[in-house]
Scaffold this active site. Structure first.
Site, PDB file in Angstrom:
ATOM      1  N   PHE A 151       0.935  -1.209  -0.079  1.00  0.00           N
ATOM      2  CA  PHE A 151      -0.181  -0.012  -0.027  1.00  0.00           C
ATOM      3  C   PHE A 151       0.955   1.163  -0.065  1.00  0.00           C
ATOM      4  CE2 PHE A 151      -2.379   3.567   1.515  1.00  0.00           C
ATOM      5  CZ  PHE A 151      -3.678   3.468   0.786  1.00  0.00           C
ATOM      6  N   ASP A 236       9.237   2.947   1.934  1.00  0.00           N
ATOM      7  CA  ASP A 236       8.200   3.822   2.418  1.00  0.00           C
ATOM      8  C   ASP A 236       7.636   3.785   3.911  1.00  0.00           C
ATOM      9  OD1 ASP A 236       5.563   4.949   2.748  1.00  0.00           O
ATOM     10  OD2 ASP A 236       4.590   4.144   1.053  1.00  0.00           O
ATOM     11  N   LYS A 265       2.126  11.149   7.117  1.00  0.00           N
ATOM     12  CA  LYS A 265       1.522  10.833   8.409  1.00  0.00           C
ATOM     13  C   LYS A 265       1.805  11.552   9.936  1.00  0.00           C
ATOM     14  CE  LYS A 265      -1.322   6.904   6.468  1.00  0.00           C
ATOM     15  NZ  LYS A 265      -0.821   5.921   5.739  1.00  0.00           N
TER      16      LYS A 265
HETATM   17  C1  LIG Z   1      -1.133   6.154   4.190  1.00  0.00           C
HETATM   18  C2  LIG Z   1       0.093   5.700   3.496  1.00  0.00           C
HETATM   19  C3  LIG Z   1       0.498   6.181   2.216  1.00  0.00           C
HETATM   20  C4  LIG Z   1      -0.201   7.246   1.543  1.00  0.00           C
HETATM   21  O1  LIG Z   1      -0.562   8.428   2.425  1.00  0.00           O
HETATM   22  P1  LIG Z   1      -1.636   9.477   1.851  1.00  0.00           P
HETATM   23  O2  LIG Z   1      -1.114  10.785   2.875  1.00  0.00           O
HETATM   24  O3  LIG Z   1      -3.050   8.829   2.296  1.00  0.00           O
HETATM   25  O4  LIG Z   1      -1.644   9.905   0.534  1.00  0.00           O
HETATM   26  C5  LIG Z   1       1.380   5.558   1.583  1.00  0.00           C
HETATM   27  N1  LIG Z   1       2.385   4.704   2.177  1.00  0.00           N
HETATM   28  C6  LIG Z   1       2.048   4.074   3.222  1.00  0.00           C
HETATM   29  C7  LIG Z   1       2.790   2.966   3.607  1.00  0.00           C
HETATM   30  C8  LIG Z   1       0.695   4.335   3.765  1.00  0.00           C
HETATM   31  O5  LIG Z   1       0.424   4.133   4.929  1.00  0.00           O
END
Ligand SMILES: *Cc1c(COP(=O)(O)O)cnc(C)c1O
Length: 415
Positions: A151, A236, A265
């Site tokens: 994700f 990520d 986040k």
């Molecule tokens: C939430 C998330 C994203 C995307 O972040 P948004 O601020 O919702 O665009 C990307 N990578 C990971 C691992 C995430 O948990």
């Protein structure tokens, strides 16, 4: 001051307000049936004044707790002083924030964005650009290896390499240049690498897939492989980063350094969307004026809040709290003897409980906990996730565990 429009709804019940919302809001989410109006620290309240313990933290965006006083102070003071410049001008907040990001990560150069998905897109551009300019990959041939079950956000390019049918259906045509291999399968990664591979992009722990923790040594093996094959290691850590797993970054559990790191986040302190890509000079130094940008990325308000969020995390012992109480909570969850549970897994204050779908849905567990004042959220059909603010105390965790056990016992005995 609440405006009249909002006041009108406070007189209504939560149920009515939820129905009203459905009339005007595109239904791309399926929230739990609770309507929140206020929050502070680890608690939040609904319209009727019922109090809930937040075990979700807005997918880790609220890792510092709701409305942390230092964040609110910085937010309001910066908003009054200088909120928005665009990158058409310099500001006195961007340099200090980026310096702090480089220092806490151990990397060289940072680029500010807003949301996680934008930072992932930025990292993809950075990796491809390095592939062409440094590695010498022929034009338009760069490949990036990703993991199944990944994700990374919701843009059209990012859903192009999602392996989740729901995220892709009706959104094609898709961006080429990505190859998905099974998560934590180092042999599959070796087999997927070609002379045109510029990067491996992965979450060190897969969050939305259900808090999937790779075996010990995976990140070390991946680092070695990327170095040997001249491929960038792009992590990520939008959700796993900033203390969630009991270290500031998940890659620190294995003492490795990625070439490129994606953050978001919690970087916004729970009040703003703030994301960034941090990387080596060899990669991030390739951006030139005109090659990338964002109107809001690096705005003074976001920079001041982001810098303060990093300071609060370090100075208030939140990362250690995540390590200590995460272990405590994981052990206690594993100690729950329920025939409904298939597996409990996690690291730090980031735990997934996997349920047997023949016996109960994760959704109904979340709804029953909600009725007793504990907020969580399912991911996929079978997993309940626990990711409270990193400020949570042992007593508060005990309270949540007690309610969780009671809910499981009730479900088990009523079937
Ligand atoms: C939430 C998330 C994203 C995307 O972040 P948004 O601020 O919702 O665009 C990307 N990578 C990971 C691992 C995430 O948990």
């Amino acid at each position: 001051m609440l405006n009249n429009f909002i006041k009108k709804f406070i007189k209504n019940s939560s149920q009515k307000a939820i129905e009203h919302e459905a009339k005007y809001v595109a239904q791309n989410y399926k929230p739990l049936p609770v309507l929140l109006t206020r929050a502070e620290g680890v608690y939040t309240w609904d319209m009727e004044g019922r109090k809930y313990l937040d075990m979700m933290s807005a997918y880790s965006a609220v890792s510092l707790g709701h409305s942390h006083p230092r964040i609110i102070k910085t937010l309001t003071e910066q908003a009054k002083t200088l909120a928005m410049t665009s990158r058409a001008y310099h500001s006195n907040t961007l340099g200090p924030f980026m310096e702090k990001l480089c220092k806490v990560t151990g990397l060289d150069l940072a680029l500010p964005m807003n949301t996680g998905a934008e930072a992932v897109e930025t990292a993809i551009k950075a990796a491809r650009q390095w592939g062409y300019m440094v590695k010498g990959i022929p034009e338009d041939q760069a490949e990036i290896i990703v993991a199944e079950g990944n994700f990374h956000g919701r843009t059209t390019t990012i859903v192009s390499f999602s392996t989740e049918p729901d995220y892709r259906k009706n959104f094609g045509p898709f961006t080429p240049g990505f190859k998905a291999v099974p998560f934590e399968d180092i042999k599959a990664i070796v087999a997927a690498i070609t002379p045109n591979t510029c990067a491996v992009l992965m979450e060190p722990i897969q969050g939305e897939a259900g808090i999937k923790v790779p075996c010990d040594g995976f990140l070390r093996d991946l680092r070695q492989l990327c170095t040997d094959k001249n491929v960038l290691m792009v992590l990520d850590e939008v959700q796993s980063g900033l203390g969630r797993t009991g270290k500031m970054f998940a890659f620190q559990h294995e003492n490795v350094m990625p070439d490129v790191l994606i953050l978001g986040k919690a970087l916004g302190g729970g009040v703003l969307p703030v994301s960034a890509v941090v990387g080596t000079r060899e990669v991030m130094g390739l951006f030139v004026p005109g090659s990338h940008g964002s109107t809001f990325g690096g705005n003074p308000l976001a920079c001041a809040v982001g810098l303060e969020a990093l300071s609060v995390l370090e100075e208030e012992g939140m990362v250690q709290n995540s390590a200590i109480l995460g272990e405590y909570m994981l052990a206690n969850l594993r100690g729950i003897n329920s025939p409904l549970i298939r597996e409990v897994r996690g690291k730090g204050l980031w735990i997934g409980v996997d349920f047997d779908p023949a016996k109960v849905s994760a959704r109904s567990v979340c709804e029953k906990m909600m009725e007793r004042g504990v907020l969580s959220k399912e991911t996929h059909a079978t997993i309940v996730r626990f990711a409270p603010p990193l400020t949570i105390t042992r007593e508060q965790i005990d309270g949540a565990l007690k309610i969780f056990s009671e809910v499981l016992r009730d479900i088990d005995t009523t079937d």
